[in-house]
Design a protein around this motif. Structure first.
Motif, PDB file in Angstrom:
ATOM      1  N   LYS A 117     -12.523   8.978  21.609  1.00 38.92           N
ATOM      2  CA  LYS A 117     -12.569   8.925  20.149  1.00 38.92           C
ATOM      3  C   LYS A 117     -11.169   9.062  19.555  1.00 38.92           C
ATOM      4  O   LYS A 117     -10.854   8.418  18.575  1.00 38.92           O
ATOM      5  CB  LYS A 117     -13.499  10.012  19.623  1.00 38.92           C
ATOM      6  N   GLN A 118     -10.321   9.891  20.152  1.00 42.09           N
ATOM      7  CA  GLN A 118      -8.971  10.086  19.643  1.00 42.09           C
ATOM      8  C   GLN A 118      -8.205   8.763  19.622  1.00 42.09           C
ATOM      9  O   GLN A 118      -7.495   8.474  18.680  1.00 42.09           O
ATOM     10  CB  GLN A 118      -8.227  11.123  20.502  1.00 42.09           C
ATOM     11  N   PHE A 119      -8.341   7.945  20.659  1.00 43.44           N
ATOM     12  CA  PHE A 119      -7.645   6.674  20.702  1.00 43.44           C
ATOM     13  C   PHE A 119      -8.200   5.734  19.632  1.00 43.44           C
ATOM     14  O   PHE A 119      -7.445   5.011  18.995  1.00 43.44           O
ATOM     15  CB  PHE A 119      -7.745   6.036  22.088  1.00 43.44           C
ATOM     16  N   ASP A 120      -9.517   5.735  19.449  1.00 49.16           N
ATOM     17  CA  ASP A 120     -10.118   4.912  18.410  1.00 49.16           C
ATOM     18  C   ASP A 120      -9.593   5.325  17.043  1.00 49.16           C
ATOM     19  O   ASP A 120      -9.296   4.476  16.202  1.00 49.16           O
ATOM     20  CB  ASP A 120     -11.643   5.024  18.436  1.00 49.16           C
ATOM     21  N   ASP A 121      -9.494   6.643  16.796  1.00 44.24           N
ATOM     22  CA  ASP A 121      -8.992   7.145  15.525  1.00 44.24           C
ATOM     23  C   ASP A 121      -7.551   6.706  15.289  1.00 44.24           C
ATOM     24  O   ASP A 121      -7.183   6.304  14.191  1.00 44.24           O
ATOM     25  CB  ASP A 121      -9.067   8.676  15.476  1.00 44.24           C
ATOM     26  N   LEU A 122      -6.730   6.789  16.335  1.00 42.93           N
ATOM     27  CA  LEU A 122      -5.327   6.417  16.210  1.00 42.93           C
ATOM     28  C   LEU A 122      -5.191   4.925  15.920  1.00 42.93           C
ATOM     29  O   LEU A 122      -4.394   4.517  15.075  1.00 42.93           O
ATOM     30  CB  LEU A 122      -4.564   6.786  17.490  1.00 42.93           C
ATOM     31  N   LEU A 123      -5.985   4.116  16.572  1.00 40.78           N
ATOM     32  CA  LEU A 123      -5.937   2.670  16.323  1.00 40.78           C
ATOM     33  C   LEU A 123      -6.452   2.326  14.932  1.00 40.78           C
ATOM     34  O   LEU A 123      -5.904   1.451  14.256  1.00 40.78           O
ATOM     35  CB  LEU A 123      -6.727   1.922  17.398  1.00 40.78           C
ATOM     36  N   ALA A 124      -7.494   3.018  14.480  1.00 40.40           N
ATOM     37  CA  ALA A 124      -8.003   2.805  13.120  1.00 40.40           C
ATOM     38  C   ALA A 124      -6.943   3.206  12.092  1.00 40.40           C
ATOM     39  O   ALA A 124      -6.739   2.506  11.091  1.00 40.40           O
ATOM     40  CB  ALA A 124      -9.286   3.600  12.895  1.00 40.40           C
ATOM     41  N   LEU A 125      -6.251   4.320  12.350  1.00 39.45           N
ATOM     42  CA  LEU A 125      -5.179   4.753  11.458  1.00 39.45           C
ATOM     43  C   LEU A 125      -4.062   3.716  11.436  1.00 39.45           C
ATOM     44  O   LEU A 125      -3.540   3.381  10.374  1.00 39.45           O
ATOM     45  CB  LEU A 125      -4.619   6.113  11.890  1.00 39.45           C
ATOM     46  N   ASP A 126      -3.699   3.190  12.588  1.00 40.32           N
ATOM     47  CA  ASP A 126      -2.634   2.186  12.647  1.00 40.32           C
ATOM     48  C   ASP A 126      -3.009   0.950  11.847  1.00 40.32           C
ATOM     49  O   ASP A 126      -2.194   0.418  11.089  1.00 40.32           O
ATOM     50  CB  ASP A 126      -2.325   1.813  14.096  1.00 40.32           C
ATOM     51  N   ASP A 127      -4.244   0.475  11.997  1.00 37.63           N
ATOM     52  CA  ASP A 127      -4.690  -0.698  11.237  1.00 37.63           C
ATOM     53  C   ASP A 127      -4.637  -0.433   9.732  1.00 37.63           C
ATOM     54  O   ASP A 127      -4.146  -1.256   8.953  1.00 37.63           O
ATOM     55  CB  ASP A 127      -6.112  -1.097  11.638  1.00 37.63           C
ATOM     56  N   ALA A 128      -5.140   0.726   9.333  1.00 40.46           N
ATOM     57  CA  ALA A 128      -5.142   1.076   7.907  1.00 40.46           C
ATOM     58  C   ALA A 128      -3.711   1.252   7.394  1.00 40.46           C
ATOM     59  O   ALA A 128      -3.390   0.817   6.280  1.00 40.46           O
ATOM     60  CB  ALA A 128      -5.946   2.360   7.684  1.00 40.46           C
ATOM     61  N   LEU A 129      -2.856   1.864   8.199  1.00 37.94           N
ATOM     62  CA  LEU A 129      -1.473   2.093   7.788  1.00 37.94           C
ATOM     63  C   LEU A 129      -0.714   0.778   7.645  1.00 37.94           C
ATOM     64  O   LEU A 129       0.087   0.608   6.722  1.00 37.94           O
ATOM     65  CB  LEU A 129      -0.771   3.015   8.791  1.00 37.94           C
ATOM     66  N   THR A 130      -0.979  -0.165   8.510  1.00 42.13           N
ATOM     67  CA  THR A 130      -0.354  -1.490   8.418  1.00 42.13           C
ATOM     68  C   THR A 130      -0.762  -2.171   7.117  1.00 42.13           C
ATOM     69  O   THR A 130       0.064  -2.756   6.414  1.00 42.13           O
ATOM     70  CB  THR A 130      -0.751  -2.354   9.633  1.00 42.13           C
ATOM     71  N   GLN A 131      -2.033  -2.064   6.775  1.00 45.78           N
ATOM     72  CA  GLN A 131      -2.530  -2.643   5.520  1.00 45.78           C
ATOM     73  C   GLN A 131      -1.942  -1.904   4.314  1.00 45.78           C
ATOM     74  O   GLN A 131      -1.553  -2.514   3.324  1.00 45.78           O
ATOM     75  CB  GLN A 131      -4.052  -2.568   5.499  1.00 45.78           C
ATOM     76  N   PHE A 132      -1.852  -0.576   4.423  1.00 48.34           N
ATOM     77  CA  PHE A 132      -1.315   0.252   3.336  1.00 48.34           C
ATOM     78  C   PHE A 132       0.165  -0.060   3.092  1.00 48.34           C
ATOM     79  O   PHE A 132       0.621  -0.056   1.957  1.00 48.34           O
ATOM     80  CB  PHE A 132      -1.514   1.727   3.684  1.00 48.34           C
ATOM     81  N   ALA A 133       0.909  -0.356   4.171  1.00 53.10           N
ATOM     82  CA  ALA A 133       2.338  -0.649   4.045  1.00 53.10           C
ATOM     83  C   ALA A 133       2.583  -1.903   3.216  1.00 53.10           C
ATOM     84  O   ALA A 133       3.621  -2.027   2.559  1.00 53.10           O
ATOM     85  CB  ALA A 133       2.967  -0.791   5.424  1.00 53.10           C
ATOM     86  N   LYS A 134       1.643  -2.829   3.214  1.00 50.78           N
ATOM     87  CA  LYS A 134       1.776  -4.037   2.405  1.00 50.78           C
ATOM     88  C   LYS A 134       1.661  -3.702   0.922  1.00 50.78           C
ATOM     89  O   LYS A 134       2.319  -4.312   0.083  1.00 50.78           O
ATOM     90  CB  LYS A 134       0.703  -5.061   2.787  1.00 50.78           C
ATOM     91  N   GLU A 135       0.811  -2.721   0.614  1.00 46.27           N
ATOM     92  CA  GLU A 135       0.579  -2.321  -0.779  1.00 46.27           C
ATOM     93  C   GLU A 135       1.635  -1.333  -1.264  1.00 46.27           C
ATOM     94  O   GLU A 135       2.132  -1.446  -2.373  1.00 46.27           O
ATOM     95  CB  GLU A 135      -0.811  -1.686  -0.889  1.00 46.27           C
ATOM     96  N   SER A 136       1.947  -0.337  -0.424  1.00 49.74           N
ATOM     97  CA  SER A 136       2.847   0.745  -0.826  1.00 49.74           C
ATOM     98  C   SER A 136       3.792   1.102   0.324  1.00 49.74           C
ATOM     99  O   SER A 136       3.560   2.077   1.039  1.00 49.74           O
ATOM    100  CB  SER A 136       2.047   1.985  -1.216  1.00 49.74           C
ATOM    101  N   PRO A 137       4.859   0.339   0.504  1.00 46.29           N
ATOM    102  CA  PRO A 137       5.739   0.570   1.658  1.00 46.29           C
ATOM    103  C   PRO A 137       6.369   1.969   1.690  1.00 46.29           C
ATOM    104  O   PRO A 137       6.465   2.571   2.752  1.00 46.29           O
ATOM    105  CB  PRO A 137       6.811  -0.505   1.531  1.00 46.29           C
ATOM    106  N   GLU A 138       6.785   2.497   0.535  1.00 41.64           N
ATOM    107  CA  GLU A 138       7.424   3.810   0.532  1.00 41.64           C
ATOM    108  C   GLU A 138       6.419   4.907   0.909  1.00 41.64           C
ATOM    109  O   GLU A 138       6.739   5.816   1.659  1.00 41.64           O
ATOM    110  CB  GLU A 138       8.042   4.121  -0.832  1.00 41.64           C
ATOM    111  N   LYS A 139       5.205   4.793   0.412  1.00 45.53           N
ATOM    112  CA  LYS A 139       4.178   5.773   0.743  1.00 45.53           C
ATOM    113  C   LYS A 139       3.787   5.663   2.214  1.00 45.53           C
ATOM    114  O   LYS A 139       3.556   6.677   2.885  1.00 45.53           O
ATOM    115  CB  LYS A 139       2.953   5.591  -0.161  1.00 45.53           C
ATOM    116  N   ALA A 140       3.744   4.450   2.735  1.00 47.56           N
ATOM    117  CA  ALA A 140       3.439   4.260   4.154  1.00 47.56           C
ATOM    118  C   ALA A 140       4.542   4.874   5.018  1.00 47.56           C
ATOM    119  O   ALA A 140       4.269   5.467   6.066  1.00 47.56           O
ATOM    120  CB  ALA A 140       3.275   2.785   4.470  1.00 47.56           C
ATOM    121  N   GLU A 141       5.779   4.747   4.571  1.00 50.53           N
ATOM    122  CA  GLU A 141       6.899   5.341   5.306  1.00 50.53           C
ATOM    123  C   GLU A 141       6.768   6.868   5.317  1.00 50.53           C
ATOM    124  O   GLU A 141       7.041   7.517   6.328  1.00 50.53           O
ATOM    125  CB  GLU A 141       8.223   4.923   4.655  1.00 50.53           C
ATOM    126  N   LEU A 142       6.323   7.437   4.201  1.00 50.22           N
ATOM    127  CA  LEU A 142       6.089   8.879   4.141  1.00 50.22           C
ATOM    128  C   LEU A 142       5.027   9.296   5.154  1.00 50.22           C
ATOM    129  O   LEU A 142       5.186  10.293   5.859  1.00 50.22           O
ATOM    130  CB  LEU A 142       5.665   9.291   2.723  1.00 50.22           C
TER     131      LEU A 142
END
Length: 190
Positions: A117-142
């Motif tokens: 489950k931990q690996f699934d969570d990390l991959l889900a976070l990565d996918d969401a973070l990649t999408q979030f970086a398109k919308e808010s790059p500075e917040k994604a960097e934080l």
């Protein structure tokens, strides 16, 4: 840490010997960040903090192209991104069938919650973070600095050159956005 900025400028100017000066200065800091991140990983993690630091450092200074760092904060932001990518690659590798991706880890003598489950969570976070970086790059960097590099709110604010209050607002918004995105993705896959 003013010395780090000077060494980074020397590296940018093409001074290869500056690489040898950089590692001893930033190693302890990178090791602390990596140790913090690895401690948050699932039990059974085969990647050590030392290995994470070494791999991240090699990716940062061992590139063919010249590294372009303006200051200490830029270097540590690059280190956070590098550590993030290494952890994501490691999680993806462990999910592959060849590496037991379909199997659950069972601790003996008792049965524990599987680490899968931990690996699934990390991959889900990565996918969401990649999408979030398109919308808010500075917040994604934080988020990368806080989650993957283990920086405190104050340290991340300094690296990004924003106030602590702004970092706190960005962190609260980012967490809520990522939580909502991950949950909606999970509900769509069910």
């Amino acid at each position: 840490m003013q010395e780090v900025t000077q060494i980074l400028k020397a590296l940018e100017a093409g001074d290869v010997a500056a690489t040898d000066q950089l590692l001893p200065i930033v190693y302890a800091e990178l090791r602390k960040l990596a140790g913090n991140k690895i401690s948050q990983e699932a039990p059974g993690q085969t990647l050590t903090a030392t290995a994470l630091v070494h791999e991240a450092y090699l990716r940062l200074v061992g590139k063919e192209e010249e590294p372009q760092w303006d200051h200490r904060g830029h270097f540590f932001a690059a280190a956070a991104e590098s550590m993030r990518r290494i952890l994501i690659e490691n999680a993806r590798r462990k999910k592959r069938l060849k590496h037991g991706g379909e199997l659950d880890r069972v601790e003996l003598p008792e049965i524990a919650v599987p680490a899968q489950k931990q690996f699934d969570d990390l991959l889900a976070l990565d996918d969401a973070l990649t999408q979030f970086a398109k919308e808010s790059p500075e917040k994604a960097e934080l988020v990368k600095l806080r989650y993957f590099a283990g920086l405190s709110e104050q340290e991340a604010a300094e690296v990004l050159g924003i106030s602590r209050a702004t970092a706190a607002r960005h962190w609260a918004y980012s967490r809520a956005w990522l939580f909502s995105q991950i949950n909606s993705d999970l509900n769509q896959t069910k």
